[in-house]
Motif scaffolding. Structure first.
Motif, PDB file in Angstrom:
ATOM      1  N   HIS A  99      -5.018   6.044   9.659  1.00 22.27           N
ATOM      2  CA  HIS A  99      -5.438   4.544   9.187  1.00 22.27           C
ATOM      3  C   HIS A  99      -6.255   4.658   8.158  1.00 22.27           C
ATOM      4  N   GLU A 100      -6.616   5.843   7.195  1.00 21.84           N
ATOM      5  CA  GLU A 100      -7.714   5.911   6.543  1.00 21.84           C
ATOM      6  C   GLU A 100      -8.078   4.597   5.719  1.00 21.84           C
ATOM      7  N   CYS A 101      -9.272   4.146   5.726  1.00 23.75           N
ATOM      8  CA  CYS A 101      -9.485   2.899   5.068  1.00 23.75           C
ATOM      9  C   CYS A 101     -10.038   3.098   3.576  1.00 23.75           C
ATOM     10  N   GLY A 102      -9.774   2.065   2.764  1.00 27.57           N
ATOM     11  CA  GLY A 102      -9.981   2.090   1.593  1.00 27.57           C
ATOM     12  C   GLY A 102     -11.628   1.584   1.172  1.00 27.57           C
ATOM     13  N   LYS A 103     -12.629   2.273   1.655  1.00 23.82           N
ATOM     14  CA  LYS A 103     -13.916   1.675   1.553  1.00 23.82           C
ATOM     15  C   LYS A 103     -14.430   1.506   0.123  1.00 23.82           C
ATOM     16  N   GLU A 104     -14.147   2.453  -0.751  1.00 21.32           N
ATOM     17  CA  GLU A 104     -14.647   2.375  -1.974  1.00 21.32           C
ATOM     18  C   GLU A 104     -13.865   0.966  -2.753  1.00 21.32           C
ATOM     19  N   ALA A 105     -12.851   0.562  -2.370  1.00 19.77           N
ATOM     20  CA  ALA A 105     -12.206  -0.532  -2.967  1.00 19.77           C
ATOM     21  C   ALA A 105     -12.508  -1.924  -2.121  1.00 19.77           C
ATOM     22  N   GLY A 106     -13.304  -1.868  -0.926  1.00 18.40           N
ATOM     23  CA  GLY A 106     -13.798  -2.865  -0.357  1.00 18.40           C
ATOM     24  C   GLY A 106     -13.020  -3.315   0.746  1.00 18.40           C
ATOM     25  N   PHE A 107     -11.807  -2.622   1.223  1.00 17.92           N
ATOM     26  CA  PHE A 107     -10.977  -3.096   2.270  1.00 17.92           C
ATOM     27  C   PHE A 107     -11.906  -2.869   3.626  1.00 17.92           C
ATOM     28  N   LYS A 108     -11.470  -3.763   4.448  1.00 21.91           N
ATOM     29  CA  LYS A 108     -12.131  -3.818   5.763  1.00 21.91           C
ATOM     30  C   LYS A 108     -11.422  -3.136   6.943  1.00 21.91           C
ATOM     31  N   VAL A 109     -10.038  -3.001   6.393  1.00 21.44           N
ATOM     32  CA  VAL A 109      -9.241  -2.674   7.672  1.00 21.44           C
ATOM     33  C   VAL A 109      -8.156  -1.487   6.983  1.00 21.44           C
ATOM     34  N   PRO A 110      -7.576  -0.824   7.799  1.00 20.30           N
ATOM     35  CA  PRO A 110      -6.686   0.443   7.585  1.00 20.30           C
ATOM     36  C   PRO A 110      -5.444   0.117   6.553  1.00 20.30           C
ATOM     37  N   CYS A 111      -5.231   1.295   6.185  1.00 19.69           N
ATOM     38  CA  CYS A 111      -3.880   1.558   5.325  1.00 19.69           C
ATOM     39  C   CYS A 111      -3.030   2.522   5.988  1.00 19.69           C
ATOM     40  N   ASP A 112      -1.642   2.246   6.022  1.00 24.09           N
ATOM     41  CA  ASP A 112      -0.720   3.250   6.495  1.00 24.09           C
ATOM     42  C   ASP A 112       0.566   3.471   5.734  1.00 24.09           C
ATOM     43  N   PHE A 113       0.987   4.551   5.947  1.00 30.32           N
ATOM     44  CA  PHE A 113       2.323   4.964   5.298  1.00 30.32           C
ATOM     45  C   PHE A 113       3.175   4.959   6.554  1.00 30.32           C
ATOM     46  N   ALA A 114       4.093   4.093   6.494  1.00 29.55           N
ATOM     47  CA  ALA A 114       5.002   3.850   7.534  1.00 29.55           C
ATOM     48  C   ALA A 114       6.503   4.674   7.189  1.00 29.55           C
ATOM     49  N   GLU A 115       6.995   5.283   8.123  1.00 34.18           N
ATOM     50  CA  GLU A 115       8.203   6.264   7.818  1.00 34.18           C
ATOM     51  C   GLU A 115       9.703   5.783   8.066  1.00 34.18           C
ATOM     52  N   HIS A 116       9.877   5.316   9.352  1.00 32.30           N
ATOM     53  CA  HIS A 116      11.035   4.875   9.938  1.00 32.30           C
ATOM     54  C   HIS A 116      12.030   5.897   9.593  1.00 32.30           C
ATOM     55  N   GLN A 117      12.232   6.876  10.274  1.00 38.22           N
ATOM     56  CA  GLN A 117      13.284   7.915   9.803  1.00 38.22           C
ATOM     57  C   GLN A 117      14.550   7.267  10.108  1.00 38.22           C
ATOM     58  N   PRO A 118      15.694   8.215   9.301  1.00 38.41           N
ATOM     59  CA  PRO A 118      16.965   7.776   9.533  1.00 38.41           C
ATOM     60  C   PRO A 118      17.711   8.023  10.802  1.00 38.41           C
ATOM     61  N   GLY A 119      18.502   7.340  11.475  1.00 35.27           N
ATOM     62  CA  GLY A 119      19.119   7.790  12.885  1.00 35.27           C
ATOM     63  C   GLY A 119      17.859   7.557  14.012  1.00 35.27           C
ATOM     64  N   ILE A 120      16.615   7.896  13.726  1.00 35.13           N
ATOM     65  CA  ILE A 120      15.661   7.777  14.874  1.00 35.13           C
ATOM     66  C   ILE A 120      14.395   6.909  14.700  1.00 35.13           C
ATOM     67  N   GLY A 121      14.458   6.113  13.560  1.00 37.01           N
ATOM     68  CA  GLY A 121      13.474   5.389  13.354  1.00 37.01           C
ATOM     69  C   GLY A 121      13.288   4.107  14.463  1.00 37.01           C
ATOM     70  N   GLY A 122      12.375   4.383  15.174  1.00 43.15           N
ATOM     71  CA  GLY A 122      12.100   3.394  16.470  1.00 43.15           C
ATOM     72  C   GLY A 122      11.881   1.872  16.117  1.00 43.15           C
ATOM     73  N   GLU A 123      12.274   1.161  17.147  1.00 49.02           N
ATOM     74  CA  GLU A 123      12.205  -0.362  17.031  1.00 49.02           C
ATOM     75  C   GLU A 123      10.624  -0.624  17.007  1.00 49.02           C
ATOM     76  N   VAL A 124       9.921  -1.527  16.113  1.00 50.25           N
ATOM     77  CA  VAL A 124       8.700  -2.231  16.373  1.00 50.25           C
ATOM     78  C   VAL A 124       8.891  -3.474  16.956  1.00 50.25           C
ATOM     79  N   THR A 125       8.406  -3.802  18.049  1.00 47.34           N
ATOM     80  CA  THR A 125       8.715  -4.853  19.011  1.00 47.34           C
ATOM     81  C   THR A 125       7.935  -6.040  18.173  1.00 47.34           C
ATOM     82  N   PRO A 126       8.275  -7.290  18.802  1.00 48.68           N
ATOM     83  CA  PRO A 126       7.697  -8.631  18.278  1.00 48.68           C
ATOM     84  C   PRO A 126       6.218  -8.571  18.332  1.00 48.68           C
ATOM     85  N   HIS A 127       5.481  -8.874  17.410  1.00 47.01           N
ATOM     86  CA  HIS A 127       4.139  -8.620  17.320  1.00 47.01           C
ATOM     87  C   HIS A 127       3.278  -9.586  16.474  1.00 47.01           C
TER      88      HIS A 127
END
Length: 248
Positions: A99-127
Motif C-alpha cells: 500500500h505504498e503511499c505517494g508521500k512526495e505527491a502529498g497523498f495521505k492514504v495508500p495506493c494499490d494495484f488490484a489484480e482480480h485473476q481470471p477464473g480465481i479472482g475473489g469476490e470483494v464483499t459489500p463495503h
C-alpha cells in the motif's frame, strides 16, 4: 453534470482517462515487481473486506498494518497448498499489491494495484472505504479506480448502490491498544444489503471511476478467462479534516 452525478450517486465513471499505452506501461512495471516478489510463508495472506475473514488473518496482521510505506503482496484464496507453496503460477496468485503511499505527491492514504485473476479472482464483499479510511468529518476521502484492462460484469467490474453514501457507516476497522492482540478489530457490523440495489459500473481499458468514501460497493468473482487489472488509490481533502489515528 459530472459533479452533480458524483454527489447524487456517490460514484462517477469516466471513460478514456488513460490511453492504452499508459495502461500497458503500468502493467509492465507491475510485472517486473511481481517477478522480484519474495514473500515469507507466514505473510502469504488472503486479502478480504469480509469482517470474519479479516479477523482470521490476524496472525500476520502486522504485514498489513506496516505496509503503508512499503510494497506488500496479498493473495487470492486457494493459491497455496498446506505447506504454503504456490499451486498456481506466481503471477496469477495475487489479489492486490499495496500500500505504498505517494508521500512526495502529498497523498495521505495508500495506493494499490488490484489484480482480480481470471477464473480465481475473489469476490470483494459489500463495503464502504470509510470503514478502513476514517476521517472526521466523514466524506473527505475519494477513491480513484483506473481500469488497466476492460472491466466487465464477467470479469469482476465494480457494483454500487447509488445514493448509499448518504446513510453514514456502521462499522470501522481500528487499531487496538499497543501491545494487545489482535492488532486490529472492528467496531460495529456491516449492514445487510439487498443484491437488487446494486448497479454494475463496467468501464473500458483506461476508464476511471471516482468512489465516494461512504458509497457501498462490491465486485463479484472473476469467472471469466480474462484478468481485470486496475490501479487504485485514495485522495483525502486535508482542509479542516482529521485523519483518524485509529486507522491502520
Amino acid at each position: 453534470m459530472f459533479v452533480w452525478q458524483y454527489q447524487e450517486d456517490g460514484y462517477l465513471a469516466l471513460e478514456g482517462f488513460l490511453d492504452p499505452e499508459e495502461c500497458d506501461k503500468l502493467r509492465e512495471r507491475m510485472s517486473e515487481i511481481v517477478d522480484e516478489m519474495d514473500v515469507p510463508e507466514y505473510c502469504r495472506i488472503q486479502f478480504t473486506t469480509n469482517h470474519d475473514e479479516q479477523l482470521k488473518n490476524q496472525g500476520s496482521a502486522d504485514y498489513f498494518i506496516t505496509s503503508g510505506d512499503k510494497i506488500r503482496f496479498f493473495f487470492e484464496k486457494g493459491v497455496f497448498d498446506e505447506k504454503g507453496e504456490f499451486i498456481v503460477p506466481r503471477e496469477r496468485s495475487l489479489n492486490k499489491i499495496g500500500h505504498e503511499c505517494g508521500k512526495e505527491a502529498g497523498f495521505k492514504v495508500p495506493c494499490d494495484f488490484a489484480e482480480h485473476q481470471p477464473g480465481i479472482g475473489g469476490e470483494v464483499t459489500p463495503h464502504q472505504d470509510a470503514t478502513f479510511l476514517y476521517t472526521e468529518p466523514l466524506g473527505r476521502v475519494m477513491g480513484v479506480w483506473i481500469a488497466l484492462e476492460d472491466a466487465t460484469q464477467e470479469n469482476g467490474c465494480l457494483w454500487f448502490i447509488p445514493g448509499s453514501h448518504k446513510n453514514g457507516i456502521t462499522r470501522r476497522m481500528v487499531r487496538t491498544p499497543k501491545g494487545t492482540f489482535p492488532l486490529t478489530d472492528f467496531v460495529g457490523r456491516e449492514r445487510d444489503y439487498d443484491d437488487k440495489l446494486f448497479i454494475p459500473a463496467p468501464v473500458k481499458k483506461g476508464g476511471m471511476i471516482l468512489i465516494h468514501g461512504e458509497v457501498v460497493h462490491r465486485s463479484a468473482l472473476n469467472t471469466s478467462d480474462h484478468s481485470r487489472h486496475v490501479y487504485t488509490f485514495h485522495i483525502m481533502d486535508s482542509q479542516d479534516t482529521q485523519w483518524s489515528p485509529e486507522n491502520w
